[in-house]
Design a protein around this motif. Structure first.
Motif: not given
Ligand SMILES: [Zn+2]
Length: 255
Positions: A142-144, A169-171, A176-178, A233-238
Motif C-alpha cells: 500500500y502506498r498512501p 492501485m498501490h494507493s 504489490v511489487d514483489l 511493462t513491469e514484471w514485479w507489479h501485480y
Molecule cells: Zn507497483
C-alpha cells in the motif's frame, strides 16, 4: 427544720449538678455527631485531596507524555504483512534511497494491503514454499496517496510514476511489487532489477537465458493463478481488480 433545710440545699445542689451535667451532655452530644461528621467529611476531603493530587499528577505528567507515541490504531480495512508471522520477506525500497528516485519516500518500511490481497499473498507464499521451497519478497505494498505525491514530486514523469490525480492501485491497497526468493532468501534472477524501466522488464521480452525465462514465467504464473493481474511493462507489479477501493491517505506510524 434545720434537717429539712439541709436536705433542700442538698437537693438544690443535686438538681444544679444534674442540670449542669445534662447541659454538658447536650453540648457534647451534638459535638460528638459533629465529630463523626467531621471524620466523614475528612475522609471525603481526603478522597478529594487524593483525587486532586491524582489530577495534579496527571496534569503534571502530561507534558512528559506528550512526546511519547500514541498507541497505533490500524484501521480494520488494512492488514499488515509481517515477516515473522508469514515468512514473506520485506524489502520496502521507497523507505530508503535505493530506488529510482534516490529519495526516501516512506519514513519507514511497512507493508499494508487490503484483506483479500493479504489472504492471497499468504496462499501464494504457502504454494511456493510447498512446491519449490521458495517464498515471496515484497518491494512495495500500500502506498498512501501523500507518498504517491512525494514520488511524483521526485519524478514528475507519467512514464515512470502514476500522476497523483489519477491515483495508483498501490494507493488503493490492491497492488504489490514483489519477487520470488529461494530457500536462502536470495532473489531469483528476473533479468532486471526492481523498477528497471526498459524493454527487459516487459513480460513479453524473451531474450533471456532459459533459467531467467523460467523465473519470469514462474512469477507471472503463480500470481495469475491466484487472481492477480499483471501489467505489460513491469514484471514485479501485480494487482487485484475484482473489488475496488478508493484511494487512501492513511499513513502508518514509525517508531
Ligand atoms: Zn507497483
Amino acid at each position: 427544720m434545720r434537717r429539712i433545710g439541709f436536705f433542700v440545699r442538698i437537693s438544690n445542689w443535686v438538681l444544679l449538678f444534674l442540670v449542669v451535667f445534662a447541659g454538658c451532655k447536650m453540648e457534647k452530644s451534638p459535638s460528638g455527631i459533629s465529630d463523626g461528621m467531621n471524620a466523614k467529611d475528612s475522609l471525603t476531603q481526603l478522597d478529594k485531596n487524593t483525587a486532586s493530587e491524582e489530577t495534579e499528577d496527571k496534569v503534571s505528567t502530561e507534558p512528559i507524555n506528550e512526546g511519547k507515541k500514541k498507541k497505533e490504531v490500524i484501521p480494520p480495512q488494512w492488514k499488515e504483512i509481517v515477516t515473522d508471522s508469514t515468512g514473506i520477506l520485506l524489502d520496502i525500497k521507497y523507505a530508503g534511497t535505493d530506488n529510482f528516485t534516490k529519495k526516501k519516500i516512506y519514513p519507514c518500511g511497512r507493508c499494508f494491503v487490503r484483506p483479500e490481497v493479504a489472504e492471497k499473498l499468504l496462499l501464494i507464499q504457502k504454494d511456493l514454499k510447498e512446491r519449490y521451497g521458495f517464498g515471496l519478497k515484497l518491494f512495495d505494498c500500500y502506498r498512501p496517496a501523500p507518498a504517491q505525491q512525494r514520488l511524483w514530486d521526485a519524478v514528475p514523469d507519467p512514464d515512470y510514476v502514476t500522476p497523483p490525480a489519477k491515483g495508483s492501485m498501490h494507493s488503493k491497497g490492491l497492488a504489490v511489487d514483489l519477487t520470488i526468493v529461494d530457500k536462502n532468501g536470495n532473489d531469483l534472477n528476473m533479468g532486471t532489477p526492481y523498477d528497471f524501466f526498459g524493454r527487459e522488464a516487459h513480460h513479453d521480452y524473451e531474450d533471456f537465458a532459459a533459467d531467467i525465462q523460467k523465473n519470469r514465467v514462474l512469477i507471472k504464473k503463480v500470481m495469475e493463478l491466484h487472481g492477480f493481474n499483471s501489467i505489460r511493462t513491469e514484471w514485479w507489479h501485480y494487482s487485484l481488480t475484482k473489488k475496488s477501493y478508493p484511494l487512501s491517505d492513511w499513513e502508518w506510524q514509525c517508531d
